[in-house]
Write a protein that holds these residues in place. Structure first.
Motif, PDB file in Angstrom:
ATOM      1  N   LEU A  87       0.821  -1.210   0.000  1.00  0.00           N
ATOM      2  CA  LEU A  87       0.000   0.000   0.000  1.00  0.00           C
ATOM      3  C   LEU A  87       0.851   1.254   0.000  1.00  0.00           C
ATOM      4  O   LEU A  87       1.934   1.297   0.610  1.00  0.00           O
ATOM      5  CB  LEU A  87      -0.946  -0.014   1.194  1.00  0.00           C
ATOM      6  N   LYS A  88       0.340   2.272  -0.677  1.00  0.00           N
ATOM      7  CA  LYS A  88       1.010   3.555  -0.788  1.00  0.00           C
ATOM      8  C   LYS A  88       0.105   4.637  -0.205  1.00  0.00           C
ATOM      9  O   LYS A  88      -1.112   4.462  -0.124  1.00  0.00           O
ATOM     10  CB  LYS A  88       1.290   3.867  -2.260  1.00  0.00           C
ATOM     11  N   ALA A  89       0.696   5.769   0.109  1.00  0.00           N
ATOM     12  CA  ALA A  89      -0.089   6.879   0.648  1.00  0.00           C
ATOM     13  C   ALA A  89      -1.200   7.279  -0.314  1.00  0.00           C
ATOM     14  O   ALA A  89      -2.308   7.647   0.121  1.00  0.00           O
ATOM     15  CB  ALA A  89       0.822   8.058   0.948  1.00  0.00           C
ATOM     16  N   GLU A  90      -0.937   7.189  -1.596  1.00  0.00           N
ATOM     17  CA  GLU A  90      -1.941   7.590  -2.589  1.00  0.00           C
ATOM     18  C   GLU A  90      -3.097   6.606  -2.711  1.00  0.00           C
ATOM     19  O   GLU A  90      -4.055   6.866  -3.441  1.00  0.00           O
ATOM     20  CB  GLU A  90      -1.288   7.806  -3.961  1.00  0.00           C
ATOM     21  N   ASP A  91      -3.032   5.495  -2.012  1.00  0.00           N
ATOM     22  CA  ASP A  91      -4.164   4.570  -1.959  1.00  0.00           C
ATOM     23  C   ASP A  91      -5.188   4.992  -0.905  1.00  0.00           C
ATOM     24  O   ASP A  91      -6.259   4.381  -0.809  1.00  0.00           O
ATOM     25  CB  ASP A  91      -3.684   3.144  -1.635  1.00  0.00           C
ATOM     26  N   THR A  92      -4.858   6.009  -0.135  1.00  0.00           N
ATOM     27  CA  THR A  92      -5.783   6.495   0.886  1.00  0.00           C
ATOM     28  C   THR A  92      -7.069   6.997   0.256  1.00  0.00           C
ATOM     29  O   THR A  92      -7.039   7.847  -0.639  1.00  0.00           O
ATOM     30  CB  THR A  92      -5.127   7.619   1.702  1.00  0.00           C
ATOM     31  N   ALA A  93      -8.187   6.455   0.700  1.00  0.00           N
ATOM     32  CA  ALA A  93      -9.494   6.796   0.120  1.00  0.00           C
ATOM     33  C   ALA A  93     -10.581   6.038   0.869  1.00  0.00           C
ATOM     34  O   ALA A  93     -10.283   5.140   1.667  1.00  0.00           O
ATOM     35  CB  ALA A  93      -9.541   6.438  -1.362  1.00  0.00           C
ATOM     36  N   VAL A  94     -11.816   6.388   0.562  1.00  0.00           N
ATOM     37  CA  VAL A  94     -12.941   5.553   0.961  1.00  0.00           C
ATOM     38  C   VAL A  94     -13.159   4.544  -0.158  1.00  0.00           C
ATOM     39  O   VAL A  94     -13.235   4.914  -1.322  1.00  0.00           O
ATOM     40  CB  VAL A  94     -14.220   6.376   1.190  1.00  0.00           C
ATOM     41  N   TYR A  95     -13.229   3.281   0.216  1.00  0.00           N
ATOM     42  CA  TYR A  95     -13.374   2.210  -0.764  1.00  0.00           C
ATOM     43  C   TYR A  95     -14.814   1.698  -0.742  1.00  0.00           C
ATOM     44  O   TYR A  95     -15.384   1.452   0.332  1.00  0.00           O
ATOM     45  CB  TYR A  95     -12.403   1.068  -0.461  1.00  0.00           C
ATOM     46  N   TYR A  96     -15.362   1.534  -1.940  1.00  0.00           N
ATOM     47  CA  TYR A  96     -16.740   1.095  -2.106  1.00  0.00           C
ATOM     48  C   TYR A  96     -16.794  -0.179  -2.947  1.00  0.00           C
ATOM     49  O   TYR A  96     -16.046  -0.320  -3.921  1.00  0.00           O
ATOM     50  CB  TYR A  96     -17.559   2.154  -2.828  1.00  0.00           C
ATOM     51  N   CYS A  97     -17.716  -1.060  -2.605  1.00  0.00           N
ATOM     52  CA  CYS A  97     -18.033  -2.152  -3.520  1.00  0.00           C
ATOM     53  C   CYS A  97     -19.343  -1.836  -4.217  1.00  0.00           C
ATOM     54  O   CYS A  97     -20.180  -1.079  -3.690  1.00  0.00           O
ATOM     55  CB  CYS A  97     -18.105  -3.498  -2.802  1.00  0.00           C
TER      56      CYS A  97
END
Length: 126
Positions: A87-97
């Motif tokens: 994982l990278k800092a730029e993967d920070t987000a709200v994840y939705y299915c």
């Protein structure tokens, strides 16, 4: 009405891993839907992360996560997963299915999905 519930988000250091889950709470057989994972960071549009057909035979990933993330599903458990490694800092987000009633097609456009979960926060510290 299909209900989707994500879980597994949290805070992780860069280079670490997380596994997200998405459960179909409605009780409907999930294999009739192709499924997708999306993410949305603050101030940015929702973006496609990856998707999988109803049977699980075909998968598709965004270039930004290819080789690091892996999608899988267990239709017997009405569950979808997203294994996130390196994982990278730029993967920070709200994840939705999300679920698409076209079981054989993986689409990247959010507007083409019929049902959405409420999201789970993933924060990667650098």
């Amino acid at each position: 009405q299909v209900q989707l519930v994500e879980s597994g988000g949290g805070l992780v250091q860069a280079g670490g891993s997380l596994r997200l889950s998405c459960a179909t709470a409605s009780g409907l057989t999930s294999s009739v839907y192709s499924m997708g994972w999306f993410r949305q960071a603050p101030g940015k549009e929702r973006e496609f992360v990856g998707g999988i057909t109803g049977s699980g035979t075909y998968k598709r990933y965004a270039d930004s996560v290819k080789g690091r993330f892996a999608i899988s599903r267990e239709n017997a458990k009405n569950s979808l997963y997203l294994q996130m490694n390196s994982l990278k800092a730029e993967d920070t987000a709200v994840y939705y299915c999300a679920a698409n009633r076209d079981t054989g097609t993986i689409v990247a456009a959010p507007g083409l999905y019929d049902y959405w979960g409420q999201g789970t926060q993933v924060t990667v510290s650098s």
